[in-house]
Design a protein around this motif. Structure first.
Motif, short mmCIF file in Angstrom:
data_model
loop_
_atom_site.label_atom_id
_atom_site.label_comp_id
_atom_site.label_asym_id
_atom_site.label_seq_id
_atom_site.Cartn_x
_atom_site.Cartn_y
_atom_site.Cartn_z
N ALA A 56 -19.96 41.84 -21.17
CA ALA A 56 -20.10 40.75 -20.20
C ALA A 56 -19.29 41.13 -18.96
O ALA A 56 -18.30 41.88 -19.06
CB ALA A 56 -19.58 39.44 -20.79
N VAL A 57 -19.72 40.64 -17.81
CA VAL A 57 -19.00 40.94 -16.57
C VAL A 57 -17.65 40.24 -16.62
O VAL A 57 -17.57 39.04 -16.92
CB VAL A 57 -19.81 40.46 -15.35
CG1 VAL A 57 -19.04 40.74 -14.05
CG2 VAL A 57 -21.18 41.15 -15.32
N GLN A 58 -16.57 40.98 -16.35
CA GLN A 58 -15.24 40.35 -16.28
C GLN A 58 -15.03 39.82 -14.87
O GLN A 58 -15.38 40.47 -13.90
CB GLN A 58 -14.16 41.38 -16.61
CG GLN A 58 -14.32 42.02 -18.02
CD GLN A 58 -13.51 43.30 -18.15
OE1 GLN A 58 -12.35 43.34 -17.76
NE2 GLN A 58 -14.14 44.34 -18.68
N ASN A 59 -14.45 38.64 -14.79
CA ASN A 59 -14.17 38.02 -13.48
C ASN A 59 -15.45 38.00 -12.62
O ASN A 59 -15.46 38.43 -11.46
CB ASN A 59 -13.04 38.79 -12.77
CG ASN A 59 -12.50 38.03 -11.57
OD1 ASN A 59 -12.68 36.81 -11.47
ND2 ASN A 59 -11.85 38.74 -10.65
N ALA A 60 -16.51 37.45 -13.21
CA ALA A 60 -17.83 37.56 -12.60
C ALA A 60 -17.91 36.90 -11.23
O ALA A 60 -18.69 37.31 -10.38
CB ALA A 60 -18.88 36.95 -13.54
N GLY A 64 -24.90 40.48 -14.83
CA GLY A 64 -24.69 39.96 -16.18
C GLY A 64 -25.76 40.46 -17.13
O GLY A 64 -25.46 40.90 -18.26
N GLN A 65 -27.00 40.42 -16.67
CA GLN A 65 -28.11 40.94 -17.50
C GLN A 65 -27.92 42.42 -17.80
O GLN A 65 -28.08 42.87 -18.94
CB GLN A 65 -29.43 40.81 -16.72
CG GLN A 65 -30.10 39.46 -16.83
CD GLN A 65 -31.39 39.44 -16.00
OE1 GLN A 65 -31.89 40.48 -15.56
NE2 GLN A 65 -31.90 38.25 -15.78
N GLY A 111 -24.40 47.88 -21.70
CA GLY A 111 -23.05 48.05 -22.23
C GLY A 111 -22.06 48.56 -21.19
O GLY A 111 -20.93 48.96 -21.53
N ALA A 112 -22.44 48.55 -19.92
CA ALA A 112 -21.54 49.06 -18.87
C ALA A 112 -20.36 48.11 -18.68
O ALA A 112 -20.47 46.90 -18.87
CB ALA A 112 -22.30 49.21 -17.56
N GLU A 113 -19.23 48.68 -18.30
CA GLU A 113 -18.06 47.87 -17.99
C GLU A 113 -18.12 47.48 -16.51
O GLU A 113 -18.10 48.34 -15.61
CB GLU A 113 -16.76 48.64 -18.25
CG GLU A 113 -15.53 47.76 -18.05
CD GLU A 113 -14.21 48.51 -18.12
OE1 GLU A 113 -14.23 49.75 -18.18
OE2 GLU A 113 -13.17 47.84 -18.08
N VAL A 114 -18.22 46.17 -16.24
CA VAL A 114 -18.32 45.64 -14.88
C VAL A 114 -17.16 44.67 -14.68
O VAL A 114 -16.98 43.73 -15.46
CB VAL A 114 -19.66 44.90 -14.67
CG1 VAL A 114 -19.81 44.49 -13.19
CG2 VAL A 114 -20.84 45.76 -15.10
#
Ligand SMILES: [Zn+2]
Length: 861
Positions: A492-496, A559-560, A566-569
């Motif tokens: 999931a995106v951190q601090n989206a 987010g999708q 599985g990328a780190e965002v």
């Protein structure tokens, strides 16, 4: 073999209009015939589907047995799986199952689509089982459950048949030059993606192989046959195999192969069919259809019939080989296998149970670390192992193993499990080639004869996936959760909702997110150097996606993509960088979506171009345009920013001097030209005027002259020949490459300063094949972005000749050079080999997407 048939059972003639062996049956007609048999005997046959090909054709199986067995198929499968897990099946329970359960005989046909007779033999064998009145055949149906997979590669078979039919005249022509038998590129051997399905079993990139492996795991057959064809002049091969044998094959498996082989020999003798064993076809690589099932405890074997490659073939001897002959021989072999399995029912089931019980005697564990350069690689590796039936645990908490500390989420493969040998064969750093075999190959090389190694000698999956692994003598006690075959751990995106934008970590998942975002027109920059932001150090290759200049729904899309790749965002609220280049500097290059052309057709190697296209299109979701190589010479390439020349043969001949000049001029105008594997020969050819590197001759050992050619001099300097080795060198060719290498994994060190290596681990493993070794680029000529290690350090796994090891040291693996406004990139060895060289994929993606960003190409719509 009991030719007293019930005439009412549908024949090939009654369903398809010709006698068995008279025509090469289309895939759909093979299915139609099996459906007719099932309609006749629904109590003795069941049909199911195990895969859909990329062209939409079904890969089906057909189970044949006694009515009692067909009525309890699920129970039979469950019994077989129970025998495969002695942890829940005691010896007495196993005996009860053995007394009650048929041997599952799994017969697979025509995995190579131009190996045609096996599928027609499958139809004949199924009819034999249903129509024969021979009491022995009734016993087979009670003692065995026979599952046919008649067309493993229907797309390839249709490709063959389309060429065959369109070249056909009024009658079968046995001439080897006749167009009906002379296949066009890429031939029917491969599936739609141009993969060799008989190399794909442990990596399972293709739907046909994934379906096949899932079926074998579900049914757990005791006997598996993979029926092929070989060269027209050859007779028929069945095991025992040639050396080398993989040391992880069980003794009992080898003994049973011989048992079944002897029965086939007996039946061939009766029918006057010549055959051979113990030559050509080895049993070392685990990705074969007769390899992989064997490590799950099946007696797995390859059968090979000399091919008519049509309806009739004239052999070199003048003898005419008919399609009917080839179908008959495979029919005899299939029936003799069923017969031997029936006769040896108890032994085969008992061996199968014992094989799996033996797995439980294993000690220790492989521990795979996620804390590597690209942690998602361990997830992908775990998924691949699960698809091979291996039990993989994901640690619930941090733990210690072999004196090292591991994190929660790292993987443990306990070696006390039924699939121990499968785990060892795929995870071991080295699977030893038997010493006697190697000694013989060295003898052959010394005499200038080729080696007899059939395929690569290294496939260690942790090396291929660039994942740190330790084999620990005792298994760690940490609690684990079983890993799935998902391959990707969604994030999931951190601090989206961050104010400034988002950073994406490099690696395979980051590259997949990059391609998805570029296709959607998301504006992004790629950092060429490491930097520190908000206290965290980010590597080169990190992507920067700002809110400004991007659509409002970018957070939703990210987010999708995080979930699917599985990328780190990580969202960032401001752009201030405390160390390293700023996001607005020229070390942050804007990426755009390039148009990529990929050379196709002669002289490319079909399986290489297929694998290259597969990696880019199916793994990274980015489309390419495949262009026939001959068309490249005169085509307007201005709308493409990238051109890939995949591994292949004589590009120079196909392109011609004018074509090579056209490519060079396209590079001068800003194109990125990428050569893979042997395409590097074109890029380093002096006449091409592209890369300053040159292909090397074999290095000459001290004291031995390399056999100087006499040229046009009437006399040459006298030479003293001190020993036979020197003599053999002198009589060898004057200009020759190093000896060819079947395939090893070699370590290459990365130059971290270059944009091509952004986000790439400090060292990677390269599959080295063949004899091509190149001189390094000098400063000013370009950059050796990856170079092989020292002669002591470069070999990671496999059988590499000592001379090659010495000559390969410090030589380039990946080279890049500015050329005009463009770039020339050479991967000396193919980074897309079989689609499985995961640790090299980021380098390739950098070449494709950062190459144009570091050039000045023409961008047109
Ligand atoms: Zn084959």
């Amino acid at each position: 073999m009991g030719a007293n048939y019930d005439p009412a059972v549908p024949t090939v003639a009654s369903v398809l209009g010709y006698d068995s062996g008279e025509q090469i049956t289309r895939s759909a007609d093979v299915r139609r015939y099996f459906e007719a048999l099932r309609a006749w005997a629904p109590d003795r046959m069941v049909i199911g589907e195990q895969a859909r090909t990329h062209e939409g054709r079904p890969v089906f199986w057909a189970a044949v047995g006694s009515p009692a067995n067909i009525a309890r198929l699920d129970q039979i499968k469950a019994n077989s799986r129970a025998l495969a897990d002695p942890r829940r099946t005691s010896a007495s329970q196993a005996q009860a199952i053995i007394d009650d359960t048929p041997v599952i005989v799994w017969l697979m046909y025509s995995v190579h689509g131009n190996e045609i007779s096996p599928a027609d033999a499958a139809m004949a064998a199924a009819r034999h089982l249903l129509a024969s009145r021979d009491p022995a055949v009734q016993a087979w149906l009670a003692n065995t459950l026979v599952v046919f997979v008649p067309t493993q590669n229907p797309d390839g078979r249709e490709r063959f048949l389309n060429g065959f039919s369109s070249g056909f005249g009024t009658e079968a022509n046995p001439d080897p030059l006749s167009a009906e038998r002379d296949e066009l590129w890429p031939s029917g051997r491969y599936n739609h993606d141009l993969f060799d399905l008989n190399r794909d079993w442990f990596i399972q990139t293709q739907p046909e192989t994934r379906g096949a492996a899932a079926s074998v795991r579900e049914w757990r057959p005791q006997v598996v046959i993979d029926a092929h064809e070989m060269g027209t002049d050859d007779t028929f091969f069945f095991p025992p195999e040639a050396q080398p044998l993989n040391p992880w094959i069980a003794e009992s498996t080898l003994a049973s192969r011989e048992l079944i082989g002897r029965n086939t020999a007996r039946r061939f003798d009766e029918a006057g069919v010549p055959y051979f064993n113990r030559k050509v076809f080895d049993a070392f690589y685990p990705g074969y259809g007769d390899g992989w099932p064997g490590y799950l405890g099946a007696v797995s074997m390859t059968y090979e019939q000399g091919s008519a490659r049509g309806l009739a073939a004239r052999r070199s001897s003048g003898e005419i080989l008919t399609y009917r002959d080839t179908v008959r021989n495979h029919l005899i072999a299939s029936l003799s296998t069923i017969e031997a399995s029936s006769v040896n029912h108890d032994r085969l089931l008992k061996n199968f149970y014992d094989y799996n019980a033996d797995g439980l005697t294993g000690r220790g564990a492989y521990v795979l670390s996620r804390s590597a350069w690209d942690p998602a690689e361990a997830d992908r590796l775990a998924g691949v192992l699960v698809r091979s039936g291996i039990e993989v645990g994901r640690a619930d908490a941090a733990f210690t193993a072999c004196g090292a500390r591991y994190q929660a989420g790292d993987y443990v493969v306990n070696l006390s499990q039924p699939q121990r040998r499968m785990a060892e064969v795929l995870l071991a750093k080295e699977v030893a080639v038997p010493a006697a075999f190697l000694a013989e190959q060295e003898r052959r090389r010394a005499r200038g004869l080729g080696d007899e190694i059939y395929d690569v000698t290294a496939w260690s999956l942790p090396l291929i996936f660039n994942t740190p692994v330790e084999r620990c003598a005792s298994a760690p006690g940490v609690a684990v959760t079983p890993a799935s075959d998902a391959m990707i751990a969604p994030t999931a995106v951190q601090n989206a909702d961050a104010a400034y934008g988002w950073l994406v970590a490099p690696g395979v998942p980051g590259a997949r997110l990059m391609t998805a975002a570029l296709r959607q027109g998301v504006a992004m920059r790629a950092m060429d150097k490491p930097f520190t932001h908000d206290g965290r150090r980010w590597p080169s290759g990190t992507l920067v996606i700002a809110r400004a200049g991007n659509p409002a729904d970018t957070p939703r899309l990210l987010g999708q993509w995080a979930a699917t790749t599985g990328a780190e965002v990580v969202g960032v609220d401001q752009s201030w960088v405390s160390d390293g280049p700023s996001f607005g500097s020229d070390d942050a290059v804007a990426l755009r979506a390039p148009r990529i052309a990929l050379a196709w057709d002669d002289p490319t190697d079909p399986s290489a171009v297929g694998a290259t296209r597969y990696v880019i299109e199916r793994e990274f979701g980015y489309p390419v345009t495949v262009v026939r190589t001959a068309s490249l010479a005169s085509a307007d390439l201005s709308r493409f920013q990238v051109l890939i020349l995949p591994n292949g043969g004589a590009y120079k001949t196909t392109l011609g001097a004018g074509g090579v000049t056209a490519l060079r001029e396209w590079v001068d105008r800003g194109g990125t030209l990428i050569g893979l594997g042997a395409a590097t020969r074109l890029l380093t050819d002096p006449a091409s005027e592209m890369l300053a590197s040159r292909r090397e001759n074999a290095a000459v050992a001290d004291g031995a002259e390399g056999g100087e050619a006499a040229g046009d001099k009437p006399r040459v300097d006298g030479a003293l020949i001190e020993n036979e080795t020197d003599y053999l060198k002198l009589v060898g060719e004057s200009e020759r490459g190093p000896d060819s290498v079947a395939g090893v994994l070699a370590r290459a060190d990365i130059d971290p300063e270059h944009w091509l290596s952004a986000g790439v681990a400090p060292s990677v493993n390269v599959l080295v094949q063949g004899s091509d070794i190149y001189t390094p680029l000098k400063r000013g000529e370009g950059t050796n972005v990856a170079r092989f290690g020292s002669s002591d350090a470069l070999l990671a796994s496999g059988q590499l000749w000592a001379e090659n090891r010495r000559q390969l040291a410090y030589k380039p693996a990946v080279m890049v050079s500015d050329h005009g406004r463009g770039q020339i990139v050479a991967f000396v060895q193919d980074p897309t080999f079989r689609g499985y060289m995961d640790g090299l994929k980021v380098l390739l993606m950098n070449a494709l997407f950062r190459g144009p960003a570091h050039s000045s190409p023409t961008w047109t719509q």
